[in-house]
Design a protein around this motif. Sequence first.
Motif, PDB file in Angstrom:
ATOM      1  N   THR A 147       0.858  -1.177   0.000  1.00 19.76           N
ATOM      2  CA  THR A 147       0.000   0.000   0.000  1.00 19.76           C
ATOM      3  C   THR A 147       0.898   1.232   0.000  1.00 19.76           C
ATOM      4  OG1 THR A 147      -1.893   1.088   1.055  1.00 19.76           O
ATOM      5  CG2 THR A 147      -0.211   0.170   2.528  1.00 19.76           C
ATOM      6  N   THR A 148       0.425   2.303  -0.610  1.00 21.41           N
ATOM      7  CA  THR A 148       1.208   3.535  -0.578  1.00 21.41           C
ATOM      8  C   THR A 148       1.058   4.169   0.800  1.00 21.41           C
ATOM      9  OG1 THR A 148      -0.646   4.747  -1.583  1.00 21.41           O
ATOM     10  CG2 THR A 148       1.109   3.988  -3.062  1.00 21.41           C
ATOM     11  N   ALA A 169       0.278   9.460  -5.136  1.00 19.99           N
ATOM     12  CA  ALA A 169      -0.399   8.239  -5.591  1.00 19.99           C
ATOM     13  C   ALA A 169      -1.001   7.508  -4.396  1.00 19.99           C
ATOM     14  CB  ALA A 169       0.579   7.335  -6.325  1.00 19.99           C
ATOM     15  N   ARG A 170      -2.267   7.090  -4.542  1.00 16.72           N
ATOM     16  CA  ARG A 170      -2.913   6.286  -3.509  1.00 16.72           C
ATOM     17  C   ARG A 170      -3.334   4.977  -4.141  1.00 16.72           C
ATOM     18  NH1 ARG A 170      -7.606   9.323  -0.961  1.00 16.72           N
ATOM     19  NH2 ARG A 170      -7.904   7.233  -0.176  1.00 16.72           N
ATOM     20  N   GLN A 171      -2.704   3.897  -3.671  1.00 13.93           N
ATOM     21  CA  GLN A 171      -3.024   2.592  -4.215  1.00 13.93           C
ATOM     22  C   GLN A 171      -2.663   1.497  -3.230  1.00 13.93           C
ATOM     23  OE1 GLN A 171       0.227   0.742  -6.836  1.00 13.93           O
ATOM     24  NE2 GLN A 171      -0.015   2.804  -7.666  1.00 13.93           N
ATOM     25  N   LEU A 219      -5.161  -4.607  -8.128  1.00 16.10           N
ATOM     26  CA  LEU A 219      -4.729  -3.259  -7.783  1.00 16.10           C
ATOM     27  C   LEU A 219      -5.944  -2.383  -7.539  1.00 16.10           C
ATOM     28  CD1 LEU A 219      -2.449  -1.064  -7.694  1.00 16.10           C
ATOM     29  CD2 LEU A 219      -2.896  -0.749 -10.144  1.00 16.10           C
ATOM     30  N   HIS A 225      -6.727   1.637  -6.884  1.00 16.08           N
ATOM     31  CA  HIS A 225      -6.066   2.940  -6.945  1.00 16.08           C
ATOM     32  C   HIS A 225      -7.113   4.039  -6.936  1.00 16.08           C
ATOM     33  CE1 HIS A 225      -6.925   3.844 -11.240  1.00 16.08           C
ATOM     34  NE2 HIS A 225      -7.091   2.546 -11.258  1.00 16.08           N
ATOM     35  N   ASP A 251      -8.577   6.720 -16.222  1.00 16.48           N
ATOM     36  CA  ASP A 251      -9.096   5.512 -15.577  1.00 16.48           C
ATOM     37  C   ASP A 251     -10.390   5.065 -16.250  1.00 16.48           C
ATOM     38  OD1 ASP A 251      -9.145   3.495 -13.486  1.00 16.48           O
ATOM     39  OD2 ASP A 251     -10.803   4.652 -12.625  1.00 16.48           O
TER      40      ASP A 251
END
Length: 149
Positions: A74-75, A80-82, A102, A104, A115
């Motif tokens: 995880t970030t 970036a958030r994923q 994944l 995100h 996206d």
Amino acid sequence: MSTVEESVEVDVPVRTAYNQWTQFEEFPHFMDGVERIEQRTPTLTHWVTEVGGAKREFDAEITEQVPDERVAWTTVAGEARQAGVVTFHRLDDTHTKVMLQLEHDPHGITDTVGDKLGFVRRQAKGDLNRFKQYIESRGLESGAWRGRV
């Protein structure tokens, strides 16, 4: 959050596929848009990416790692958030299925539109196919980290 699930079958044993995947600093060889990854600790990586002209830096924490089975992350810092997991499935002695899941969070209008148009899904599929070419052309891993998290 958006979810992507993709997989690829590689013509190497599960141990070889898994070992190569643990070599995060090698990812720029097969991941489009990844400029550099620094392994800062056994569980912390720093990523520098550029996709569609947008340069980003972020840190990712390995949350679970089981040799020959899975790597989850995880970030923890950056734009970036994923979060995701890659699992390795033995098909036979010389073939492995590599599966990516994944989640995100698109950042801004450009990411959101990309996206919706399937850019992230195509990117993930392309990266897995390039991993296949990379590991099959080598025939063996460039290194390994067999620790558990």
